[in-house]
Design a protein around this motif. Structure first.
Motif, PDB file in Angstrom:
ATOM      1  N   ASP A  39       0.755  -1.574   0.260  1.00  0.00           N
ATOM      2  CA  ASP A  39       0.085   0.298  -0.310  1.00  0.00           C
ATOM      3  C   ASP A  39       0.939   1.262   0.496  1.00  0.00           C
ATOM      4  O   ASP A  39       0.796   1.869   1.296  1.00  0.00           O
ATOM      5  N   PRO A  40       1.463   1.585  -0.999  1.00  0.00           N
ATOM      6  CA  PRO A  40       2.330   2.749  -0.677  1.00  0.00           C
ATOM      7  C   PRO A  40       2.523   4.166  -0.664  1.00  0.00           C
ATOM      8  O   PRO A  40       2.944   4.274  -0.006  1.00  0.00           O
ATOM      9  N   ARG A  41       0.669   4.454  -0.560  1.00  0.00           N
ATOM     10  CA  ARG A  41      -0.172   5.745  -0.928  1.00  0.00           C
ATOM     11  C   ARG A  41       0.476   6.621  -0.987  1.00  0.00           C
ATOM     12  O   ARG A  41       0.435   6.915  -1.897  1.00  0.00           O
ATOM     13  N   GLY A  42       1.435   7.712  -0.085  1.00  0.00           N
ATOM     14  CA  GLY A  42       1.367   8.905  -0.461  1.00  0.00           C
ATOM     15  C   GLY A  42       2.698   8.607  -0.708  1.00  0.00           C
ATOM     16  O   GLY A  42       3.882   9.793  -1.613  1.00  0.00           O
ATOM     17  N   GLU A  43       3.777   7.203  -0.587  1.00  0.00           N
ATOM     18  CA  GLU A  43       5.421   7.797  -1.213  1.00  0.00           C
ATOM     19  C   GLU A  43       5.545   7.134  -2.127  1.00  0.00           C
ATOM     20  O   GLU A  43       4.678   6.310  -2.865  1.00  0.00           O
ATOM     21  N   ASP A  44       6.559   6.959  -2.666  1.00  0.00           N
ATOM     22  CA  ASP A  44       7.529   6.823  -4.044  1.00  0.00           C
ATOM     23  C   ASP A  44       7.755   5.857  -3.757  1.00  0.00           C
ATOM     24  O   ASP A  44       8.074   4.775  -3.196  1.00  0.00           O
ATOM     25  N   SER A  45       6.605   4.417  -5.232  1.00  0.00           N
ATOM     26  CA  SER A  45       6.755   3.028  -4.806  1.00  0.00           C
ATOM     27  C   SER A  45       8.193   2.570  -4.561  1.00  0.00           C
ATOM     28  O   SER A  45       9.137   1.980  -4.066  1.00  0.00           O
TER      29      SER A  45
END
Length: 517
Positions: A424-430
């Motif tokens: 669940d990367p959400r707002g972070e860079d994968s």
């Protein structure tokens, strides 16, 4: 239907001030302005990303006539009653318990906490009690059972907010449940969320505790203390449930290094279980495990019996011991008499779920997502694997970053092929998340990249496809981290997801491709 006039509902709170007139009838407590209506009170909760106080006006526009908040708005709408409180989350918990008439005082409630194994232990306790003809309900990360059949937990919170908890417990009682089991997460037990603050527990169960959720708790010590709030709650409950026939007690894993901390967190009776631990009350020894079951000898007092647990691995033995000991103590039964019911227990979806037994390799979906769970699952599956162990996993964005290289290091130590992908990367860079995990892989196995045994593929479906394309006879493929979850959370969307279904689909496509001339 739960309902109460505002004046009576608010009596349970210490308030700072109130403004406005009227005494609306309240049937629902909401903390999302989109769910507000004429029969609701809106509680403005401060949050990490958004502040509920910014949505007071939309809540009133949607029909809410009662507002609970820490800070009054600059402009007060004449149609609403405003009640100012010192802590909105504490208020939400207390209001929910009062609106639903304190359901946790009416039936024995078992709380299950720990880093790993909570959902499985909750599920097992419910099934054991049901097999003993005791109507039970439960709330877990995976499923919620309010009536006859469990339903999927549609919340992304393992422990929902206080209004949902109290509402579900009231529904269980209305549906004839005689006992309830609640998966109590560290978030739910924390005073910062207060989701379980006004729930009274008869029993507190600890599975284990290791590295997790430090992005929320700040330190392991605070994480442990928040978990122990479940055991502290037993002392508060004892004052109010003193006339109950049900015992009030704790259950701990004697093998966990922090067991002493939880034992000392309550004045109530605490009993223990443990594998190969002579200091425990309920002990399992002589474990012999296959990929599908575990045989062992279980000891209670001076008795011993050979039992078969229909799940693989020591960690599942721990879960079963915890569930059996809890149910037995609640029912005043010899725990050895309850192991016979295990052969009738169904597996929990997304937990060591074998997707197909018809392939020359073994594809398995599991929810393991912590370093502790990796240390438990990966060595076990490596031992059961005739050829290579291939693992596919990621790590959640905007969550505990410290665990990422730890996950990678454990995976590279035990698996021959590691495929890193989105969880669940959400707002972070994968890619940044995957590289942090990969640093741990490089530490454990410096040649894993150069030999092509470490693959970074953010798209989870593609990562699953890559694993299946690489699979050889005798391999075990572990798809970890999503388990039962029904979505993948990105910065701009929530994508529907069913890990077992996707693995099955990609497996079918791979088989068809191999059969095409």
């Amino acid at each position: 239907m739960a309902e109460m006039h505002l004046s009576r509902l608010a009596k349970c709170l210490p308030t700072v001030a109130s403004h406005g007139s009227g005494d609306p009838l309240i049937r629902r407590l909401v903390y999302d302005s989109r769910q507000a209506g004429p029969d609701s009170a809106f509680v403005a909760l401060p949050g990490i990303h958004v502040d509920g106080h910014d949505f007071i006006t939309p809540a009133i526009a949607a029909g809410a006539r009662a507002i609970f908040c820490e800070v009054l708005p600059d402009v007060l709408e004449p149609e609403a009653v405003y009640i100012q409180v010192t802590d909105s989350r504490h208020a939400l918990s207390t209001l929910a318990a009062r609106l639903y008439n304190n359901p946790s005082r009416e039936i024995p409630l078992i709380g299950v906490t720990g880093t790993d194994g909570k959902s499985t232990t909750t599920w097992l306790i419910d099934q054991i009690l049901t097999q003993q003809d005791l109507e039970s309900g439960f709330i877990s990360t995976v499923l919620i059972k309010r009536d006859i059949r469990p339903e999927k937990n549609s919340f992304r919170q393992s422990t929902p907010e206080a209004p949902e908890i109290q509402s579900f417990l009231r529904e269980m009682i209305d549906n004839g449940k005689e006992v309830a089991v609640v998966e109590a997460t560290s978030h739910g037990l924390s005073e910062r969320t207060s989701r379980l603050r006004d729930v009274q527990f008869h029993a507190a169960v600890l599975t284990n505790i290791n590295h997790e959720h430090l992005e929320f708790h700040g330190s392991f010590e605070q994480y442990r203390s928040d978990k122990a709030n479940l055991f502290r709650a037993l002392d508060r409950s004892a004052k109010r449930i003193g006339d109950s026939d049900w015992p009030i007690f704790g259950v701990i894993n004697a093998n966990d290094p922090n067991a002493y901390y939880f034992r000392n967190a309550t004045r109530q009776e605490v009993i223990s279980y443990g594998v190969e631990n002579p200091e425990a009350d309920l002990i399992a020894t002589d474990l012999e495990s296959t990929a599908e079951e575990t045989r062992c000898v279980v000891h209670w007092n001076r008795e011993a019996r050979e039992v078969t647990i229909p799940f693989p691995g020591r960690f599942n033995v721990d879960n079963v011991l915890a569930a059996v000991l809890t149910a037995a103590h609640l029912l005043d039964r010899n725990p050895l008499d309850l192991f016979d019911v295990l052969k009738r227990i169904k597996p929990l979806p997304g937990r060591m779920q074998i997707v197909s037994r018809e392939t020359p390799f073994l594809p398995i979906v599991d929810y393991a997502h912590t370093p502790g769970a990796f240390e438990t699952v990966l060595p076990m599956m490596k031992d059961f694997t005739r050829n290579r162990l291939i693992v596919v996993f990621g790590s959640a964005g905007e969550r505990d970053r410290e665990k990422r290289p730890m996950q990678g290091e454990i995976a590279a130590r035990h698996a021959q092929v590691v495929i890193l992908t989105d969880e669940d990367p959400r707002g972070e860079d994968s890619w940044s998340i995957l590289e942090e995990i990969a640093q741990g892989c490089d530490r454990a196995d410096p040649s894993i990249r150069s030999e092509g045994r470490l693959i970074l593929e953010p798209d989870r479906r593609t990562a699953i496809r890559r694993a299946l394309e690489l699979a050889e006879p005798g391999d075990t493929l572990l798809f970890l981290g999503k388990g039962h979850e029904a979505s993948i959370i990105y910065a701009d969307r929530v994508a529907p997801w069913d890990e077992a279904a996707v693995v099955a689909q990609e497996l079918e496509a791979a088989l068809q491709k191999s059969c095409t001339p």
